[in-house]
Design a protein around this motif. Structure first.
Motif, PDB file in Angstrom:
ATOM      1  N   THR A 255       4.660   5.414 -66.785  1.00  0.00           N
ATOM      2  CA  THR A 255       6.070   4.971 -67.041  1.00  0.00           C
ATOM      3  C   THR A 255       6.332   3.617 -66.251  1.00  0.00           C
ATOM      4  O   THR A 255       5.860   3.255 -65.412  1.00  0.00           O
ATOM      5  N   PRO A 256       7.361   2.798 -67.026  1.00  0.00           N
ATOM      6  CA  PRO A 256       7.575   1.334 -66.475  1.00  0.00           C
ATOM      7  C   PRO A 256       7.828   1.647 -65.072  1.00  0.00           C
ATOM      8  O   PRO A 256       8.646   2.446 -64.494  1.00  0.00           O
ATOM      9  N   HIS A 257       7.587   0.446 -64.392  1.00  0.00           N
ATOM     10  CA  HIS A 257       7.996   0.509 -62.940  1.00  0.00           C
ATOM     11  C   HIS A 257       7.200   1.174 -61.926  1.00  0.00           C
ATOM     12  O   HIS A 257       7.288   1.353 -60.738  1.00  0.00           O
ATOM     13  N   ALA A 258       6.285   2.184 -62.580  1.00  0.00           N
ATOM     14  CA  ALA A 258       5.594   2.985 -61.567  1.00  0.00           C
ATOM     15  C   ALA A 258       4.146   2.234 -61.385  1.00  0.00           C
ATOM     16  O   ALA A 258       3.448   1.476 -61.993  1.00  0.00           O
ATOM     17  N   THR A 259       3.787   2.629 -60.157  1.00  0.00           N
ATOM     18  CA  THR A 259       2.479   1.848 -59.882  1.00  0.00           C
ATOM     19  C   THR A 259       1.679   3.015 -59.137  1.00  0.00           C
ATOM     20  O   THR A 259       1.395   3.470 -57.775  1.00  0.00           O
ATOM     21  N   PRO A 260       0.806   3.580 -59.858  1.00  0.00           N
ATOM     22  CA  PRO A 260      -0.119   5.010 -59.507  1.00  0.00           C
ATOM     23  C   PRO A 260      -1.035   4.715 -58.431  1.00  0.00           C
ATOM     24  O   PRO A 260      -1.095   5.328 -57.721  1.00  0.00           O
ATOM     25  N   PHE A 261      -1.675   3.711 -58.738  1.00  0.00           N
ATOM     26  CA  PHE A 261      -2.799   3.418 -57.671  1.00  0.00           C
ATOM     27  C   PHE A 261      -2.077   3.081 -56.377  1.00  0.00           C
ATOM     28  O   PHE A 261      -2.770   3.707 -55.337  1.00  0.00           O
ATOM     29  N   GLU A 262      -1.259   2.229 -56.145  1.00  0.00           N
ATOM     30  CA  GLU A 262      -0.566   2.073 -54.899  1.00  0.00           C
ATOM     31  C   GLU A 262       0.024   3.201 -54.178  1.00  0.00           C
ATOM     32  O   GLU A 262      -0.205   3.627 -52.824  1.00  0.00           O
ATOM     33  N   ASN A 263       0.577   4.343 -55.204  1.00  0.00           N
ATOM     34  CA  ASN A 263       1.136   5.162 -54.570  1.00  0.00           C
ATOM     35  C   ASN A 263       0.233   6.058 -54.129  1.00  0.00           C
ATOM     36  O   ASN A 263       0.446   6.888 -52.989  1.00  0.00           O
ATOM     37  N   ILE A 264      -0.745   6.548 -54.956  1.00  0.00           N
ATOM     38  CA  ILE A 264      -1.748   7.226 -54.329  1.00  0.00           C
ATOM     39  C   ILE A 264      -2.557   6.619 -53.056  1.00  0.00           C
ATOM     40  O   ILE A 264      -2.878   7.486 -51.947  1.00  0.00           O
ATOM     41  N   GLN A 266      -1.386   4.865 -50.765  1.00  0.00           N
ATOM     42  CA  GLN A 266      -0.545   5.081 -49.591  1.00  0.00           C
ATOM     43  C   GLN A 266      -0.153   6.256 -49.202  1.00  0.00           C
ATOM     44  O   GLN A 266      -0.140   6.844 -47.984  1.00  0.00           O
ATOM     45  N   LEU A 267      -0.096   7.251 -50.196  1.00  0.00           N
ATOM     46  CA  LEU A 267      -0.221   8.749 -49.816  1.00  0.00           C
ATOM     47  C   LEU A 267      -1.342   9.252 -49.107  1.00  0.00           C
ATOM     48  O   LEU A 267      -1.355  10.210 -48.050  1.00  0.00           O
ATOM     49  N   LEU A 268      -2.507   8.974 -49.414  1.00  0.00           N
ATOM     50  CA  LEU A 268      -3.679   9.413 -48.786  1.00  0.00           C
ATOM     51  C   LEU A 268      -4.045   8.696 -47.399  1.00  0.00           C
ATOM     52  O   LEU A 268      -4.517   9.218 -46.540  1.00  0.00           O
ATOM     53  N   ASN A 269      -3.354   7.310 -47.303  1.00  0.00           N
ATOM     54  CA  ASN A 269      -3.549   6.869 -46.052  1.00  0.00           C
ATOM     55  C   ASN A 269      -2.483   7.442 -44.928  1.00  0.00           C
ATOM     56  O   ASN A 269      -2.771   7.364 -43.745  1.00  0.00           O
ATOM     57  N   ASN A 270      -1.567   8.041 -45.307  1.00  0.00           N
ATOM     58  CA  ASN A 270      -0.376   8.372 -44.310  1.00  0.00           C
ATOM     59  C   ASN A 270      -0.298  10.078 -44.522  1.00  0.00           C
ATOM     60  O   ASN A 270       0.243  10.522 -43.441  1.00  0.00           O
ATOM     61  N   GLN A 271      -0.941  10.647 -45.378  1.00  0.00           N
ATOM     62  CA  GLN A 271      -0.910  12.231 -45.436  1.00  0.00           C
ATOM     63  C   GLN A 271      -2.277  12.859 -45.693  1.00  0.00           C
ATOM     64  O   GLN A 271      -2.987  12.201 -46.194  1.00  0.00           O
ATOM     65  N   GLN A 272      -2.368  14.014 -45.412  1.00  0.00           N
ATOM     66  CA  GLN A 272      -3.551  14.897 -45.779  1.00  0.00           C
ATOM     67  C   GLN A 272      -3.196  15.958 -46.409  1.00  0.00           C
ATOM     68  O   GLN A 272      -2.313  16.777 -46.262  1.00  0.00           O
ATOM     69  N   PHE A 273      -4.352  16.586 -47.350  1.00  0.00           N
ATOM     70  CA  PHE A 273      -4.350  17.639 -48.111  1.00  0.00           C
ATOM     71  C   PHE A 273      -4.456  18.847 -47.059  1.00  0.00           C
ATOM     72  O   PHE A 273      -5.385  18.498 -46.228  1.00  0.00           O
ATOM     73  N   LYS A 274      -3.864  19.843 -47.288  1.00  0.00           N
ATOM     74  CA  LYS A 274      -3.980  21.076 -46.501  1.00  0.00           C
ATOM     75  C   LYS A 274      -3.898  22.287 -47.418  1.00  0.00           C
ATOM     76  O   LYS A 274      -3.004  22.408 -48.450  1.00  0.00           O
ATOM     77  N   GLN A 275      -4.811  23.269 -47.107  1.00  0.00           N
ATOM     78  CA  GLN A 275      -4.827  24.399 -47.993  1.00  0.00           C
ATOM     79  C   GLN A 275      -4.958  25.851 -46.934  1.00  0.00           C
ATOM     80  O   GLN A 275      -5.416  25.805 -45.947  1.00  0.00           O
ATOM     81  N   VAL A 276      -3.813  26.422 -47.278  1.00  0.00           N
ATOM     82  CA  VAL A 276      -3.667  27.608 -46.610  1.00  0.00           C
ATOM     83  C   VAL A 276      -3.259  28.902 -47.207  1.00  0.00           C
ATOM     84  O   VAL A 276      -2.802  28.892 -48.387  1.00  0.00           O
ATOM     85  N   SER A 277      -4.135  29.945 -46.662  1.00  0.00           N
ATOM     86  CA  SER A 277      -4.207  31.255 -47.436  1.00  0.00           C
ATOM     87  C   SER A 277      -2.735  31.874 -47.311  1.00  0.00           C
ATOM     88  O   SER A 277      -1.993  31.758 -46.281  1.00  0.00           O
ATOM     89  N   TYR A 278      -2.253  32.541 -48.364  1.00  0.00           N
ATOM     90  CA  TYR A 278      -0.855  32.949 -48.715  1.00  0.00           C
ATOM     91  C   TYR A 278      -0.645  33.881 -47.222  1.00  0.00           C
ATOM     92  O   TYR A 278       0.246  34.107 -46.872  1.00  0.00           O
TER      93      TYR A 278
END
Length: 339
Positions: A255-264, A266-278
């Motif tokens: 969509t207009p004004h979105a920057t998918p590459f930069e968003n992803i 920055q997201l991966l640089n500052n956050q980490q994925f976590k998987q936790v059993s319910y």
């Protein structure tokens, strides 16, 4: 114990240690002799040994001096023999230091540490990855295996470089694969995709043959080799072509004004994925309840993995099952599991 066994033990001792033992024995012999010849000048054997080392090193403090002719003859023998051995020892010590530096620069020096990362393949991806690891954990040792580099990269002096074919036992042993914490195998993009994947799979097999439990992250370029990589023992398979294709699609269709590459990025640089059993957070029954609770812990619930299917952003009333795995984002500094 026969003579051949003694010779074998002697040869197996490092050269510097052999020299040090020889010098110590000779100086002890001379020191004991001068003590027996002039007990008044050298009251103890240690005083004689001290004088022998000081004389052999041509320091000459003058605190102990032989007065008799036999004592002075011992001093002459120390200068002619022991002094030469001490000089040879210092020269050998310098040569060993220079040789070690040469081997380290050319990737010939084995690594003897534990709990380190092994990155196989030197390229722009591993270069940036090494800098990320160093920024987040400067104490983490990183070993780079590559057979194209002539010398260790000057810009990354903190890494340990091993030159050689990563699929060979000798190369992996030099890198300390037995005690590694994780292994990353990157694809060689200078080869065809099929050839690069074959080499990656062969390397994964070699790593798994040395260490059955170490996590092995592999970069596979073609879909047809994914199952082969799994059979080779790859713990995680990175598919860069799939990821880039999806990312390019987002860049084209966003969509207009979105920057998918930069968003992803920055997201991966500052956050980490976590998987936790319910079963770790059974007190929350719905997606909305769990999301609200996790936000208070600075964690963002993204979705659920159920029966190998990723369900991202389900409805607020989505009900969990006991077999579900929760997928979330958390800060790199957040190490604890959700409460």
């Amino acid at each position: 114990m026969n003579v051949s066994l003694l010779k074998h033990i002697y040869v197996s001792i490092p050269k510097l240690i052999r020299l040090l033992i020889g010098i110590t024995l000779i100086m002890t012999l001379f020191g004991t002799a001068v003590h027996l010849i002039e007990p008044k000048q050298f009251p103890t054997i240690f005083d004689g040994v001290w004088w022998a080392f000081v004389t052999g090193a041509t320091v000459g403090y003058g605190d102990y001096v032989p007065l008799s002719t036999p004592g002075r003859l011992i001093g002459i023998m120390i200068i002619l023999t022991g002094g030469g051995m001490l000089a040879y020892y210092i020269t050998t010590l310098s040569a060993v230091a220079v040789d070690r530096k040469f081997k380290e620069r050319h990737g010939e020096l084995a690594y003897n540490g534990v709990d380190h990362f092994i990155f196989i393949g030197w390229n722009e991806r591993t270069r940036q990855l090494i800098e990320m690891v160093y920024q987040k954990d400067p104490s983490k040792a990183v070993i780079v295996i590559d057979q194209t580099l002539k010398t260790k990269p000057e810009t990354h002096s903190f890494i340990h470089y091993i030159h050689g074919n990563p699929a060979l036992d000798l190369t992996l042993e030099k890198a300390g694969v037995y005690s590694a914490e994780r292994v990353l195998i990157t694809a060689n993009t200078s080869q065809s995709e099929d050839q690069a994947d074959r080499m990656t799979i062969l390397t994964a097999l070699a790593v798994r043959g040395h260490h059955q439990k170490v996590p092995v992250v592999t970069e596979i370029l073609t879909d047809k080799h994914i199952n082969n990589a799994k059979r080779a023992g790859a713990t995680t398979i990175i598919r860069p072509n799939d990821f880039l294709s999806t990312l390019l699609y987002h860049e084209l269709m966003h969509t207009p004004h979105a920057t998918p590459f930069e968003n992803i990025l920055q997201l991966l640089n500052n956050q980490q994925f976590k998987q936790v059993s319910y079963d770790q957070i059974e007190s929350y029954k719905t997606f909305q309840e769990a999301s609200a609770a996790l936000l208070e812990q600075h964690q963002i619930l993204l979705g659920v993995i159920r029966e190998d299917k990723w369900i991202i952003n389900p409805g607020p009333n989505y009900t969990f099952k006991n077999t579900d795995t929760l997928l979330m984002f958390a800060s790199w500094t957040n190490k604890k599991a959700p409460e």
